[in-house]
Scaffold this motif. Sequence first.
Motif, mmCIF file in Angstrom:
data_model
loop_
_atom_site.group_PDB
_atom_site.id
_atom_site.type_symbol
_atom_site.label_atom_id
_atom_site.label_comp_id
_atom_site.label_asym_id
_atom_site.label_seq_id
_atom_site.Cartn_x
_atom_site.Cartn_y
_atom_site.Cartn_z
ATOM 1 N N GLU A 94 0.886 -1.271 -0.103
ATOM 2 C CA GLU A 94 -0.065 -0.094 -0.062
ATOM 3 C C GLU A 94 0.755 1.356 -0.016
ATOM 4 O O GLU A 94 0.148 2.367 0.114
ATOM 5 C CB GLU A 94 -0.981 -0.049 1.132
ATOM 6 N N GLY A 95 2.243 1.208 0.062
ATOM 7 C CA GLY A 95 3.108 2.282 -0.059
ATOM 8 C C GLY A 95 3.577 2.861 0.966
ATOM 9 O O GLY A 95 3.954 3.871 1.121
ATOM 10 N N VAL A 96 3.293 2.268 2.385
ATOM 11 C CA VAL A 96 3.710 2.633 3.693
ATOM 12 C C VAL A 96 5.160 2.671 3.552
ATOM 13 O O VAL A 96 5.870 1.496 3.244
ATOM 14 C CB VAL A 96 3.193 1.976 4.833
ATOM 15 N N SER A 97 5.832 3.679 3.738
ATOM 16 C CA SER A 97 7.499 3.945 3.773
ATOM 17 C C SER A 97 8.120 3.632 4.849
ATOM 18 O O SER A 97 9.342 3.191 4.921
ATOM 19 C CB SER A 97 7.900 5.098 3.067
ATOM 20 N N ASP A 98 7.544 3.834 6.075
ATOM 21 C CA ASP A 98 8.189 3.687 7.342
ATOM 22 C C ASP A 98 7.147 3.120 8.250
ATOM 23 O O ASP A 98 6.005 3.481 8.412
ATOM 24 C CB ASP A 98 8.644 5.018 7.983
ATOM 25 N N LEU A 99 7.677 2.133 9.040
ATOM 26 C CA LEU A 99 6.606 1.585 10.088
ATOM 27 C C LEU A 99 7.442 1.368 11.439
ATOM 28 O O LEU A 99 8.488 0.946 11.351
ATOM 29 C CB LEU A 99 6.018 0.125 9.871
ATOM 30 N N ALA A 100 6.820 2.141 12.452
ATOM 31 C CA ALA A 100 7.328 2.315 13.749
ATOM 32 C C ALA A 100 6.856 1.490 14.607
ATOM 33 O O ALA A 100 5.502 1.421 14.957
ATOM 34 C CB ALA A 100 7.486 3.859 14.160
ATOM 35 N N PHE A 101 7.655 0.646 15.462
ATOM 36 C CA PHE A 101 6.954 -0.224 16.536
ATOM 37 C C PHE A 101 7.588 0.463 17.574
ATOM 38 O O PHE A 101 8.428 0.680 17.888
ATOM 39 C CB PHE A 101 7.442 -1.742 16.557
ATOM 40 N N VAL A 102 6.445 0.556 18.487
ATOM 41 C CA VAL A 102 6.842 1.353 19.846
ATOM 42 C C VAL A 102 6.616 0.362 21.124
ATOM 43 O O VAL A 102 5.590 -0.358 21.335
ATOM 44 C CB VAL A 102 5.646 2.567 20.098
ATOM 45 N N ILE A 103 7.699 0.484 21.862
ATOM 46 C CA ILE A 103 7.583 -0.496 23.288
ATOM 47 C C ILE A 103 7.993 0.621 24.357
ATOM 48 O O ILE A 103 9.091 1.207 24.214
ATOM 49 C CB ILE A 103 8.672 -1.694 23.103
ATOM 50 N N GLY A 104 6.723 0.755 25.310
ATOM 51 C CA GLY A 104 7.133 1.639 26.196
ATOM 52 C C GLY A 104 7.928 1.127 27.397
ATOM 53 O O GLY A 104 8.444 0.101 27.351
ATOM 54 N N GLY A 105 8.303 1.842 28.453
ATOM 55 C CA GLY A 105 8.909 1.641 29.520
ATOM 56 C C GLY A 105 8.110 0.799 30.635
ATOM 57 O O GLY A 105 7.175 -0.004 30.328
ATOM 58 N N ALA A 106 8.693 0.686 31.771
ATOM 59 C CA ALA A 106 8.081 -0.145 32.925
ATOM 60 C C ALA A 106 6.550 -0.075 33.197
ATOM 61 O O ALA A 106 6.030 -1.053 33.261
ATOM 62 C CB ALA A 106 8.705 -0.055 34.054
ATOM 63 N N ALA A 125 -1.749 -12.173 27.083
ATOM 64 C CA ALA A 125 -2.242 -11.447 27.959
ATOM 65 C C ALA A 125 -1.239 -11.487 29.187
ATOM 66 O O ALA A 125 -1.239 -10.358 30.007
ATOM 67 C CB ALA A 125 -3.411 -12.134 28.931
ATOM 68 N N MET A 126 -0.035 -12.069 29.170
ATOM 69 C CA MET A 126 1.113 -11.776 29.980
ATOM 70 C C MET A 126 1.584 -10.525 29.731
ATOM 71 O O MET A 126 1.852 -10.121 28.561
ATOM 72 C CB MET A 126 1.755 -13.027 29.968
ATOM 73 N N VAL A 127 2.180 -9.795 30.923
ATOM 74 C CA VAL A 127 3.131 -8.594 30.552
ATOM 75 C C VAL A 127 4.453 -9.380 30.416
ATOM 76 O O VAL A 127 5.103 -9.932 31.121
ATOM 77 C CB VAL A 127 2.969 -7.832 31.664
ATOM 78 N N TRP A 128 5.249 -8.939 29.571
ATOM 79 C CA TRP A 128 6.729 -9.339 29.218
ATOM 80 C C TRP A 128 7.654 -8.038 29.491
ATOM 81 O O TRP A 128 7.458 -6.840 29.264
ATOM 82 C CB TRP A 128 6.818 -9.548 27.776
ATOM 83 N N PRO A 129 8.853 -8.270 30.025
ATOM 84 C CA PRO A 129 9.905 -7.183 30.262
ATOM 85 C C PRO A 129 10.041 -6.564 28.778
ATOM 86 O O PRO A 129 10.236 -7.277 27.745
ATOM 87 C CB PRO A 129 11.101 -8.047 30.748
ATOM 88 N N HIS A 130 10.426 -5.312 28.916
ATOM 89 C CA HIS A 130 10.564 -4.575 27.680
ATOM 90 C C HIS A 130 11.635 -5.335 26.754
ATOM 91 O O HIS A 130 11.860 -5.195 25.761
ATOM 92 C CB HIS A 130 10.641 -3.296 27.480
ATOM 93 N N MET A 131 12.722 -5.752 27.590
ATOM 94 C CA MET A 131 13.820 -6.299 26.716
ATOM 95 C C MET A 131 13.633 -7.417 26.285
ATOM 96 O O MET A 131 13.887 -7.508 24.843
ATOM 97 C CB MET A 131 15.077 -6.467 27.767
ATOM 98 N N LEU A 132 12.720 -8.348 26.730
ATOM 99 C CA LEU A 132 12.323 -9.713 26.093
ATOM 100 C C LEU A 132 11.289 -9.115 24.986
ATOM 101 O O LEU A 132 11.246 -10.111 23.839
ATOM 102 C CB LEU A 132 11.810 -10.569 26.971
ATOM 103 N N ALA A 133 10.358 -8.271 25.110
ATOM 104 C CA ALA A 133 9.327 -7.952 24.106
ATOM 105 C C ALA A 133 10.242 -7.291 22.846
ATOM 106 O O ALA A 133 10.135 -7.729 21.636
ATOM 107 C CB ALA A 133 8.600 -6.755 24.534
ATOM 108 N N ARG A 134 11.347 -6.733 22.915
ATOM 109 C CA ARG A 134 12.335 -6.329 21.801
ATOM 110 C C ARG A 134 12.631 -7.609 21.094
ATOM 111 O O ARG A 134 12.728 -7.904 19.806
ATOM 112 C CB ARG A 134 13.555 -5.522 22.235
ATOM 113 N N VAL A 135 13.188 -8.495 21.868
ATOM 114 C CA VAL A 135 13.633 -9.921 21.270
ATOM 115 C C VAL A 135 12.680 -10.528 20.438
ATOM 116 O O VAL A 135 12.546 -10.895 19.285
ATOM 117 C CB VAL A 135 14.100 -10.675 22.456
#
Length: 156
Positions: A94-106, A125-135
């Motif tokens: 569809e021509g999207v040139s940039d897609l940003a994934f946002v992961i917040g803090g604690a 439904a579980m909450v993951w540490p942001h470092m693992l969410a990045r992985v």
Amino acid sequence: MKLHLCVVGRLRAGPERDLIDDYLTRFDRTGRGLGLGPASVHEVEDRKGGGMAAEAALLRRAIPAGAAVCALDERGRQTSSPDFAVRLGRMRDEGVSDLAFVIGGADGIEPALRDSADMALSFGAMVWPHMLARVMLSEQIYRAAAILAGTPYHRA
């Protein structure tokens, strides 16, 4: 379509960083021929302790102008890996040139930023540490490219 991981916090050298670097390198190689990539990580850090609002301001600055935004949030939509791949492919087509994934803090992503996102994605439904969410996100991005390329990495 360039992918941007806009995240709160600085990841030090270690196994999580090694995994992220590995998956994003694989993504860049696999995605290049598909019109996907490169992927880059934009880390922001609120050193003044302003909470979610300050983190959101920093994240907004890290998101490229005009980028579609996907918030990673426990209230987001759960999806299968093949459906995620189809969604990325459709956005590219569809021509999207940039897609940003946002992961917040604690404390997560500020509600206003989360609500303004084009989509919200949940890893369950579980909450993951942001470092693992990045992985996990990095692996799913690579998996999506592998699915779109028809490689045997994804076995469903």
